[in-house]
Write a protein that holds these residues in place. Sequence first.
Motif, mmCIF file in Angstrom:
data_model
loop_
_atom_site.group_PDB
_atom_site.id
_atom_site.type_symbol
_atom_site.label_atom_id
_atom_site.label_comp_id
_atom_site.label_asym_id
_atom_site.label_seq_id
_atom_site.Cartn_x
_atom_site.Cartn_y
_atom_site.Cartn_z
ATOM 1 N N ALA A 129 0.832 -1.207 0.000
ATOM 2 C CA ALA A 129 0.000 0.000 0.000
ATOM 3 C C ALA A 129 0.866 1.256 0.000
ATOM 4 N N CYS A 130 1.929 1.251 0.796
ATOM 5 C CA CYS A 130 2.805 2.424 0.870
ATOM 6 C C CYS A 130 3.534 2.670 -0.451
ATOM 7 N N ASN A 131 3.859 1.590 -1.160
ATOM 8 C CA ASN A 131 4.518 1.750 -2.455
ATOM 9 C C ASN A 131 3.618 2.489 -3.444
ATOM 10 N N VAL A 132 2.313 2.276 -3.348
ATOM 11 C CA VAL A 132 1.373 2.991 -4.224
ATOM 12 C C VAL A 132 1.159 4.408 -3.708
ATOM 13 N N TYR A 133 0.932 4.520 -2.426
ATOM 14 C CA TYR A 133 0.588 5.817 -1.830
ATOM 15 C C TYR A 133 1.717 6.829 -1.979
ATOM 16 N N PHE A 134 2.951 6.414 -1.688
ATOM 17 C CA PHE A 134 4.097 7.306 -1.771
ATOM 18 C C PHE A 134 4.863 7.167 -3.089
ATOM 19 N N GLY A 135 4.343 6.368 -4.014
ATOM 20 C CA GLY A 135 5.068 6.047 -5.226
ATOM 21 C C GLY A 135 5.039 7.130 -6.287
ATOM 22 N N ASP A 136 5.621 6.831 -7.421
ATOM 23 C CA ASP A 136 5.715 7.741 -8.560
ATOM 24 C C ASP A 136 4.329 7.939 -9.156
ATOM 25 N N PRO A 137 3.881 9.194 -9.296
ATOM 26 C CA PRO A 137 2.548 9.451 -9.865
ATOM 27 C C PRO A 137 2.415 8.992 -11.307
ATOM 28 N N GLU A 138 3.537 8.740 -11.975
ATOM 29 C CA GLU A 138 3.483 8.260 -13.353
ATOM 30 C C GLU A 138 3.011 6.810 -13.433
ATOM 31 N N ASP A 139 2.980 6.127 -12.303
ATOM 32 C CA ASP A 139 2.615 4.714 -12.302
ATOM 33 C C ASP A 139 1.120 4.480 -12.084
ATOM 34 N N ILE A 140 0.348 5.545 -11.949
ATOM 35 C CA ILE A 140 -1.076 5.368 -11.688
ATOM 36 C C ILE A 140 -1.794 4.904 -12.949
ATOM 37 N N LEU A 141 -2.996 4.339 -12.747
ATOM 38 C CA LEU A 141 -3.724 3.732 -13.848
ATOM 39 C C LEU A 141 -4.535 4.716 -14.679
ATOM 40 N N ASP A 142 -4.986 5.772 -14.065
ATOM 41 C CA ASP A 142 -5.967 6.609 -14.743
ATOM 42 C C ASP A 142 -5.487 8.041 -14.894
#
Length: 437
Positions: free
Chosen positions: A404-417
């Motif tokens: 969860a933290c990898n998504v929350y604090f991760g690179d915004p370029e990795d989001i799906l939408d």
Amino acid sequence: MSNKNLNDDISMYYPDGDSEHMAEDDNSTKTFGKISQRKNTPKKRIGKLSKSHWIILAIVFVVYTVVLLVGSWLIFYRPTSDGNSTLPFETDPPDTVIGGYEKPPLSTGDEPSGTDKTGFTPKDGVYNILVVGHDKEAHLADVTMLVNFDTVNNSISIMQIPRDTYVGLDGLTTHKVNESFARFYNKALTTEASDVNLAALDQYASMFERNLCINIHHTVLMNLDGFKNIVDALGGVTLYVPEDMEYNDPDQGLYINLKKGEQTLDGAKAEQFVRFRSGWVQADLGRINAQKIFLTAMFNQVKAVIKNLDVPAISNMATEVFKNVYTDMSVSDIIYFAKHLVNVDLESINMTTIPGNMAGSFYVTNREATLNVINQYFNIYYAEITDSIFDKSKLFCNLASTEACNVYFGDPEDILDGVYNADDINKDSIDIPSLNK
């Protein structure tokens, strides 16, 4: 001609004997003096008005006055756009290290301090509205949307929040956003709130206000029956169904059978369209993008009804809205927003899913991308919402989960939408990955 003959010729026009004045020499200065002194022809007197006539005149006057007042009210009325008298979120930054993760502020500007409105002057004519669609049986929030209506620039922004979005409410680590609404609803029941629905909505809205650092001016709650009835009142919604949709769930009483192609969906078929998820690769995220297609088509239909003054459709729609929709908006507010809706074009409508990605069975928001969307589309203040005050309690992240933290604090370029423009959706639709392709 003698004066006598002249008097005889024109006497028929002066029955009171004034013809003698007309016999004077036209060049004589006395002529004008005499003419000005002649007697006026008696006027016919107007009879007295009866009591019934006075009553009719009074009614006409009252109606005319009311029309003027209502017209002025429709033109000049506007809901307050400053929302709460105090900020609904805290502006004191927390510790820089939380749960082992250190994240520098995204903004290098001055940070707001205190809990007053220093630096947070609200923009005029800009409103945030929370729209919730719930299951009447379990009271789960299957649809949650934040809508920003800028009546000055005639633009609308919509952010959908997936029902599987993680929220760590009251320290729980297995809470989804749709379940949190049910939790607020049950709490309102136990405290015997005077209006359970509005009490639950108020708590639900406050949760988003505190953590997304926004101000929500109004809330709207709709059940599925209301949704179907409103679509029927509009005369259906015409759109392109991107693929065949088939799904049966007897336990929910849900039966979906739609064929690919352009068609007009009645209320029952519209419900099938917005609830279908099993055929999309991304399941619920695919359904949310399909809902963007529906929202665009429905906007076109509602706007056409209002703009064309389709009185029967407007009347039927209003009836269904008041029967099936709970809201803290007044009738004046609804009329105000409807009046401004006709000035909004598809090019001025943007829709997005709250940025994030799946982490196990939860949809976890991405902190940086979500903050950017909030500042660009939903921040009603002139001051920027900074990273140091955004989601201070880390409501949208399970800090005990590395995934969860990898998504929350991760690179915004990795989001799906991303952000979709309604005009693009209307022309090209959205490419939703399907299991059938």
